[in-house]
Design an enzyme around this catalytic site. Structure first.
Site, PDB file in Angstrom:
ATOM      1  N   TYR A 144       1.195  -0.775  -0.353  1.00 41.98           N
ATOM      2  CA  TYR A 144       0.125   0.355   0.144  1.00 41.98           C
ATOM      3  C   TYR A 144       0.605   1.732   0.070  1.00 41.98           C
ATOM      4  O   TYR A 144       1.741   1.158   1.254  1.00 41.98           O
ATOM      5  CB  TYR A 144      -1.175   0.092   1.478  1.00 41.98           C
ATOM      6  CG  TYR A 144      -2.121   1.136   1.334  1.00 41.98           C
ATOM      7  CD1 TYR A 144      -3.037   1.147   0.269  1.00 41.98           C
ATOM      8  CD2 TYR A 144      -1.514   2.440   2.393  1.00 41.98           C
ATOM      9  CE1 TYR A 144      -3.684   2.572   0.713  1.00 41.98           C
ATOM     10  CE2 TYR A 144      -2.552   3.225   2.560  1.00 41.98           C
ATOM     11  CZ  TYR A 144      -4.115   3.346   1.872  1.00 41.98           C
ATOM     12  OH  TYR A 144      -4.522   4.238   1.865  1.00 41.98           O
ATOM     13  N   ASP A 239       9.171   2.886  -0.075  1.00 39.52           N
ATOM     14  CA  ASP A 239       8.245   3.572   0.821  1.00 39.52           C
ATOM     15  C   ASP A 239       8.118   3.222   2.025  1.00 39.52           C
ATOM     16  O   ASP A 239       7.808   2.148   2.383  1.00 39.52           O
ATOM     17  CB  ASP A 239       6.986   2.341  -0.064  1.00 39.52           C
ATOM     18  CG  ASP A 239       5.819   3.613   0.659  1.00 39.52           C
ATOM     19  OD1 ASP A 239       5.860   4.506   1.595  1.00 39.52           O
ATOM     20  OD2 ASP A 239       4.525   3.417   0.670  1.00 39.52           O
ATOM     21  N   LYS A 267       4.703   9.094   9.651  1.00 41.39           N
ATOM     22  CA  LYS A 267       4.421   8.279  10.170  1.00 41.39           C
ATOM     23  C   LYS A 267       5.015   8.787  11.007  1.00 41.39           C
ATOM     24  O   LYS A 267       5.699   9.509  11.609  1.00 41.39           O
ATOM     25  CB  LYS A 267       4.488   6.322  10.414  1.00 41.39           C
ATOM     26  CG  LYS A 267       3.432   6.317   9.070  1.00 41.39           C
ATOM     27  CD  LYS A 267       2.845   4.770   9.060  1.00 41.39           C
ATOM     28  CE  LYS A 267       2.196   4.241   8.272  1.00 41.39           C
ATOM     29  NZ  LYS A 267       0.183   4.127   8.692  1.00 41.39           N
TER      30      LYS A 267
HETATM   31  C1  LIG Z   1       3.665   2.171   2.981  1.00 44.83           C
HETATM   32  C2  LIG Z   1       2.570   2.344   3.312  1.00 44.83           C
HETATM   33  N1  LIG Z   1       2.547   4.407   2.194  1.00 44.83           N
HETATM   34  C3  LIG Z   1       2.095   5.221   2.564  1.00 44.83           C
HETATM   35  C4  LIG Z   1       1.068   5.326   3.133  1.00 44.83           C
HETATM   36  C5  LIG Z   1       0.059   6.363   3.119  1.00 44.83           C
HETATM   37  O1  LIG Z   1      -0.151   6.986   3.526  1.00 44.83           O
HETATM   38  P1  LIG Z   1      -0.447   8.131   4.453  1.00 44.83           P
HETATM   39  O2  LIG Z   1      -1.446   7.148   4.963  1.00 44.83           O
HETATM   40  O3  LIG Z   1       0.176   9.171   5.837  1.00 44.83           O
HETATM   41  O4  LIG Z   1      -1.336   8.672   3.643  1.00 44.83           O
HETATM   42  C6  LIG Z   1       1.030   4.026   4.556  1.00 44.83           C
HETATM   43  C7  LIG Z   1      -0.074   4.714   5.430  1.00 44.83           C
HETATM   44  O5  LIG Z   1      -0.242   3.542   6.250  1.00 44.83           O
HETATM   45  C8  LIG Z   1       1.811   3.292   4.520  1.00 44.83           C
HETATM   46  O6  LIG Z   1       1.802   2.063   5.397  1.00 44.83           O
END
Ligand SMILES: Cc1ncc(COP(=O)(O)O)c(C=O)c1O
Length: 427
Positions: A144, A239, A267
């Protein structure tokens, strides 16, 4: 435990907020039951609207790595708030946090702040496309990268929870440029490069996946991706929204010794306030506006309150030389002891863990991709979740999510957690 107030609050919320929540996984759709409404949190604990207390294993889905409402972060925020909430101008604070990160995370020269992980990943892909002048990119099933259109194809997290991994509203035109491969299957990535020669801008990956439950890269998967990207002129994007500052201060790049071309954050970097970021070498980052032509912007990007919470959090982590050793040890103990208890009850399970990220899958076999995660016994996880919740242990409300251990979880909380798991009745 009683949930009367949570229940009433959910009914009220349902009238005004789609599904009663502002982010789908909070609705408990996967595990069933009424979502618990929290009103406060401190250290290792959260307190709900009915005054029930929980040991927290989601920690805001990762940001609260120090535990909740750390006194030094709180103090720093109070002082910052008195100076103003948002200026829409550059501030010295933004350079201070950028410098700390650039000096400590491998292979990056510049970093751009945004307000969420979604924005970070979306912008990193745009930049990769602008830099390589190519349109397509590869992502992995069950990973994700936020909810921007081009990522919502076989995505993990809430998407997996609802059994609808691709979202309506994503056009065929957008979807055609997102190429999919199975996590840990290098052969599929090779095939994609072979069939799309000269067209792939980037490979984006969660270097430790956290959105199909916790799934680790195997057999030098990351190293092999690096090589394929080099051979094909594509960028490798890590990511690190979950792994950044969690697996190590230098994130997955440091832990696995693999160099990424672009890294995204979220985060922990915001210490609980809305922050995301993306970073890379000068030759790539120089393509961003206003220096370069790839456009990206944000009214609240680099917001002083958010920067202060992030900077103080990162400084506290950095100043404790045993930080990662301690937090990883907590997770290791939980991993080992939970495994022992489940074995003693003859419950088939697999615990996947890297550092302070872990998941318990009720599965007979190893879980190394989305399909295997989906084949775990999710009904049993849901039962496990509710038995723990009733006894004051708050796990992520889905078998497709990762537990995030905070540094506020100590022996007392570990003991209580194990005591509750010891009482778990398999039905
Ligand atoms: C690996 C990863 N990338 C991107 C995101 C997206 O982040 P946000 O929820 O702050 O938009 C998340 C959210 O959990 C994530 O776990």
């Amino acid at each position: 435990m009683k949930y009367q107030r949570s229940s009433a609050l959910f009914d009220e919320a349902y009238k005004y907020i789609p599904g009663g929540v502002n982010s789908p996984v909070r609705a408990f759709k996967s595990v069933g039951g009424v979502p618990v409404f929290m009103k406060s949190a401190k250290g290792a604990y959260m307190t709900d609207a009915d005054d029930n207390e929980y040991i927290d294993y989601i920690n805001s889905w990762g940001p609260a790595i120090l535990g909740h409402t750390h006194p030094e972060v709180l103090e720093a925020l109070k002082k910052q708030a008195e100076k103003g909430f948002s200026f829409g101008t550059p501030t010295e604070l933004e350079t201070e946090i950028a410098k700390l990160i650039v000096e400590n995370v491998p292979n990056i020269d510049q970093i751009r702040m945004v307000s969420s992980g979604t924005e970070a990943c979306m912008s990193a892909i745009r930049l990769a496309r602008g830099f390589t002048k190519r349109d397509k990119f590869i992502k992995f099933e069950g990973c994700y990268h936020g909810h921007s259109d081009s990522f919502l194809i076989k995505a993990g997290s809430g998407m997996a929870t609802f059994g609808n991994p691709s979202s309506p509203g994503v056009t065929a035109g957008t979807a055609k440029d997102t190429l999919l491969a199975k996590y840990n299957d290098i052969g599929q990535v090779e095939d994609l490069f072979r069939h799309n020669q000269g067209e792939i801008a980037a490979v984006i990956i969660e270097p430790v996946a956290g959105n199909m439950g916790c799934v680790l890269p195997e057999n030098n998967f990351l190293q092999k991706l690096r090589k394929l990207c080099d051979e094909n002129g594509a960028l490798l994007i890590f990511d690190e929204v979950m792994t950044g500052f969690r697996l190590a201060f230098g994130g997955a790049q440091e832990v696995f010794g693999v160099k990424a071309d672009l890294v995204t954050f979220g985060k922990v970097i915001g210490g609980g306030l809305p922050v995301g970021a993306f970073a890379g070498r000068n030759e790539i980052m120089d393509h961003l506006a206003p220096k370069g032509a790839v456009y990206q912007a944000g009214t609240l990007s680099g917001n002083p309150l958010a920067m202060r919470a992030g900077l103080t959090t990162l400084q506290l982590i950095k100043s404790d030389e045993n930080f990662y050793k301690n937090i990883n040890k907590t997770a290791e103990t939980l991993d080992f002891e939970i495994g022992k208890i489940l074995n003693s009850k003859n419950i088939e399970h697999r615990i996947n863990r890297k550092g302070s990220m872990m998941s318990v899958f009720f599965h007979v076999n190893a879980v190394s991709n989305f399909e295997e995660a989906a084949n775990a016994n999710h009904a049993l996880f849901n039962n496990f979740f509710h038995q723990l919740l009733k006894n004051g242990i708050y796990l992520p409300p889905s078998g497709y999510e990762t537990w995030f251990i905070s540094n506020a979880i100590k022996e007392k909380e570990i003991d209580r957690t194990l005591e509750v798991i010891q009482q778990f009745e398999y039905s």
